[in-house]
Write a protein that holds these residues in place. Structure first.
Motif, PDB file in Angstrom:
ATOM      1  N   ARG A 156      38.764 117.867  76.817  1.00  0.00           N
ATOM      2  CA  ARG A 156      39.696 117.322  77.809  1.00  0.00           C
ATOM      3  C   ARG A 156      38.974 116.476  78.853  1.00  0.00           C
ATOM      4  N   PRO A 157      39.479 115.250  79.113  1.00  0.00           N
ATOM      5  CA  PRO A 157      38.844 114.401  80.135  1.00  0.00           C
ATOM      6  C   PRO A 157      38.891 115.053  81.512  1.00  0.00           C
ATOM      7  N   ASP A 196      48.049 109.429  81.872  1.00  0.00           N
ATOM      8  CA  ASP A 196      46.919 108.507  81.839  1.00  0.00           C
ATOM      9  C   ASP A 196      47.294 107.253  81.057  1.00  0.00           C
ATOM     10  N   ARG A 197      46.900 106.083  81.555  1.00  0.00           N
ATOM     11  CA  ARG A 197      47.232 104.822  80.885  1.00  0.00           C
ATOM     12  C   ARG A 197      46.711 104.777  79.449  1.00  0.00           C
ATOM     13  N   HIS A 198      45.680 105.556  79.147  1.00  0.00           N
ATOM     14  CA  HIS A 198      45.111 105.540  77.799  1.00  0.00           C
ATOM     15  C   HIS A 198      46.051 106.158  76.758  1.00  0.00           C
ATOM     16  N   VAL A 199      47.080 106.899  77.204  1.00  0.00           N
ATOM     17  CA  VAL A 199      48.100 107.368  76.268  1.00  0.00           C
ATOM     18  C   VAL A 199      48.691 106.185  75.514  1.00  0.00           C
ATOM     19  N   ASP A 200      49.058 105.137  76.249  1.00  0.00           N
ATOM     20  CA  ASP A 200      49.652 103.951  75.637  1.00  0.00           C
ATOM     21  C   ASP A 200      48.609 103.023  75.025  1.00  0.00           C
ATOM     22  N   LEU A 201      47.497 102.855  75.706  1.00  0.00           N
ATOM     23  CA  LEU A 201      46.457 101.959  75.191  1.00  0.00           C
ATOM     24  C   LEU A 201      45.943 102.449  73.840  1.00  0.00           C
ATOM     25  N   ALA A 202      45.760 103.754  73.702  1.00  0.00           N
ATOM     26  CA  ALA A 202      45.217 104.303  72.458  1.00  0.00           C
ATOM     27  C   ALA A 202      46.143 104.054  71.284  1.00  0.00           C
ATOM     28  N   VAL A 203      47.433 104.309  71.475  1.00  0.00           N
ATOM     29  CA  VAL A 203      48.390 104.136  70.380  1.00  0.00           C
ATOM     30  C   VAL A 203      48.555 102.657  70.040  1.00  0.00           C
ATOM     31  N   ALA A 204      48.643 101.810  71.053  1.00  0.00           N
ATOM     32  CA  ALA A 204      48.813 100.381  70.795  1.00  0.00           C
ATOM     33  C   ALA A 204      47.619  99.809  70.036  1.00  0.00           C
ATOM     34  N   LEU A 205      46.412 100.149  70.471  1.00  0.00           N
ATOM     35  CA  LEU A 205      45.216  99.606  69.822  1.00  0.00           C
ATOM     36  C   LEU A 205      45.014 100.185  68.422  1.00  0.00           C
ATOM     37  N   ARG A 206      45.538 101.364  68.179  1.00  0.00           N
ATOM     38  CA  ARG A 206      45.510 101.910  66.821  1.00  0.00           C
ATOM     39  C   ARG A 206      46.376 101.081  65.883  1.00  0.00           C
ATOM     40  N   GLU A 207      47.482 100.569  66.409  1.00  0.00           N
ATOM     41  CA  GLU A 207      48.445  99.851  65.578  1.00  0.00           C
ATOM     42  C   GLU A 207      48.109  98.376  65.403  1.00  0.00           C
ATOM     43  N   LEU A 208      47.432  97.795  66.372  1.00  0.00           N
ATOM     44  CA  LEU A 208      47.149  96.358  66.334  1.00  0.00           C
ATOM     45  C   LEU A 208      45.815  96.113  65.648  1.00  0.00           C
ATOM     46  N   ALA A 219      46.279  90.083  77.530  1.00  0.00           N
ATOM     47  CA  ALA A 219      47.579  90.004  78.192  1.00  0.00           C
ATOM     48  C   ALA A 219      47.811  91.193  79.115  1.00  0.00           C
ATOM     49  N   TYR A 220      47.245  92.349  78.772  1.00  0.00           N
ATOM     50  CA  TYR A 220      47.388  93.535  79.621  1.00  0.00           C
ATOM     51  C   TYR A 220      46.694  93.326  80.954  1.00  0.00           C
ATOM     52  N   GLY A 221      45.566  92.636  80.923  1.00  0.00           N
ATOM     53  CA  GLY A 221      44.882  92.309  82.160  1.00  0.00           C
ATOM     54  C   GLY A 221      43.807  93.305  82.526  1.00  0.00           C
ATOM     55  N   PRO A 222      43.214  93.132  83.694  1.00  0.00           N
ATOM     56  CA  PRO A 222      42.057  93.944  84.086  1.00  0.00           C
ATOM     57  C   PRO A 222      42.353  95.441  84.067  1.00  0.00           C
ATOM     58  N   ALA A 223      41.454  96.160  83.409  1.00  0.00           N
ATOM     59  CA  ALA A 223      41.541  97.625  83.375  1.00  0.00           C
ATOM     60  C   ALA A 223      40.250  98.155  82.795  1.00  0.00           C
ATOM     61  N   GLU A 224      39.822  99.296  83.285  1.00  0.00           N
ATOM     62  CA  GLU A 224      38.645  99.952  82.727  1.00  0.00           C
ATOM     63  C   GLU A 224      39.079 100.782  81.520  1.00  0.00           C
ATOM     64  N   VAL A 225      38.795 100.260  80.331  1.00  0.00           N
ATOM     65  CA  VAL A 225      39.185 100.943  79.108  1.00  0.00           C
ATOM     66  C   VAL A 225      38.042 101.850  78.673  1.00  0.00           C
ATOM     67  N   ASP A 226      38.321 103.125  78.586  1.00  0.00           N
ATOM     68  CA  ASP A 226      37.327 104.150  78.267  1.00  0.00           C
ATOM     69  C   ASP A 226      37.487 104.527  76.791  1.00  0.00           C
ATOM     70  N   GLN A 227      36.476 104.215  75.971  1.00  0.00           N
ATOM     71  CA  GLN A 227      36.579 104.486  74.540  1.00  0.00           C
ATOM     72  C   GLN A 227      36.732 105.979  74.267  1.00  0.00           C
ATOM     73  N   ARG A 228      36.098 106.807  75.064  1.00  0.00           N
ATOM     74  CA  ARG A 228      36.235 108.247  74.846  1.00  0.00           C
ATOM     75  C   ARG A 228      37.671 108.700  75.080  1.00  0.00           C
ATOM     76  N   LYS A 229      38.320 108.109  76.082  1.00  0.00           N
ATOM     77  CA  LYS A 229      39.723 108.448  76.320  1.00  0.00           C
ATOM     78  C   LYS A 229      40.622 107.888  75.213  1.00  0.00           C
ATOM     79  N   LEU A 230      40.308 106.703  74.724  1.00  0.00           N
ATOM     80  CA  LEU A 230      41.081 106.156  73.607  1.00  0.00           C
ATOM     81  C   LEU A 230      41.032 107.110  72.412  1.00  0.00           C
TER      82      LEU A 230
END
Length: 240
Positions: A156-157, A196-208, A219-230
């Motif tokens: 868990r993060p 956590d925003r990574h709930v949506d980022l993880a699923v979207a990036l899995r599909e794209l 297009a989403y814009g600036p954000a700190e994307v954490d691969q461990r959270k993804l």
């Protein structure tokens, strides 16, 4: 479905019922009748979606609620296809739409989907045998639902970057106007809530795939994307 009788009267005797449709997941039937086209849902998920649609309509484009009785929800068909059918610009549209959703005021959202809530719900689903391991992604194949849950608890993060999340942000759940002009419609919002925003980022990036993933992040814009959270939230999604 055992729907209240008055809902059947809404569609008329010549309505055509089907579970063969695109763009909507879950226990959903599409109804085509002389009065229009509709989607019908029933049960706890329909109750959750009804409340969230009422709240979200203030800020976003969502399906119109035609009727709601007992635990049955009837939604108008927006008449647009999902981004599953528009691969060329899916990433760009999804990224901009998600940024607008994540920018909504967290303090005004009454729906809690943070990890305490999600993990408790996941534990119930595992306990009740509601998770099908055969549907796990390839990189989680061979794990049992219990093993997935144990990994989620152990890994868990330490913190959550809280926003208003969709909860199942796939191309199938974003409907776009055919001309490109107009605000996309968000569907299947029964899991919407603060998380956590990574709930949506993880699923979207899995599909794209390929360039679409880069278009999405741009297009989403600036954000700190954490691969461990993804990775973590992709794993969590296996239990739902």
């Amino acid at each position: 479905m055992q729907l209240p009788g008055r809902l059947f009267e809404l569609f008329g005797e010549h309505a055509i019922w089907s579970d063969d449709h695109e763009g909507v997941s879950g226990e959903t039937l599409r109804v085509t009748s002389p009065t229009g086209a509709f989607y019908v849902k029933q049960g706890p998920a329909a109750l959750a979606e009804h409340d969230r649609l009422l709240w979200l309509k203030r800020w976003a484009n969502v399906p119109d609620i035609v009727a709601f009785e007992e635990d049955a929800l009837v939604l108008a068909d927006a008449g647009w296809r999902s981004l599953e059918r528009r691969p060329l610009d899916a990433g760009t549209v999804m990224g901009a739409t998600l940024r607008a959703l994540h920018d909504l005021p967290v303090r005004e959202c009454p729906f809690d989907e943070r990890l305490d809530v999600k993990l408790a719900r996941a534990a119930e689903r595992v306990r009740d045998g509601l998770v099908d391991a055969a549907d796990f992604d390839a990189d989680h194949a061979g794990l049992t639902p219990d093993q997935v849950y144990e990994r989620l608890v152990a890994g868990r993060p330490a913190s959550e970057d809280l926003v208003v999340t969709h909860g199942d942000y796939t191309p199938a759940n974003v409907l776009a106007p055919p001309t490109g002009a107009g605000e996309p419609v968000l569907v299947d919002v029964g899991a919407l809530g603060v998380a956590d925003r990574h709930v949506d980022l993880a699923v979207a990036l899995r599909e794209l795939e390929g360039p679409a993933a880069g278009d999405f992040l741009a297009a989403y814009g600036p954000a700190e994307v954490d691969q461990r959270k993804l990775d973590y939230y992709r794993l969590l999604d296996e239990l739902f």
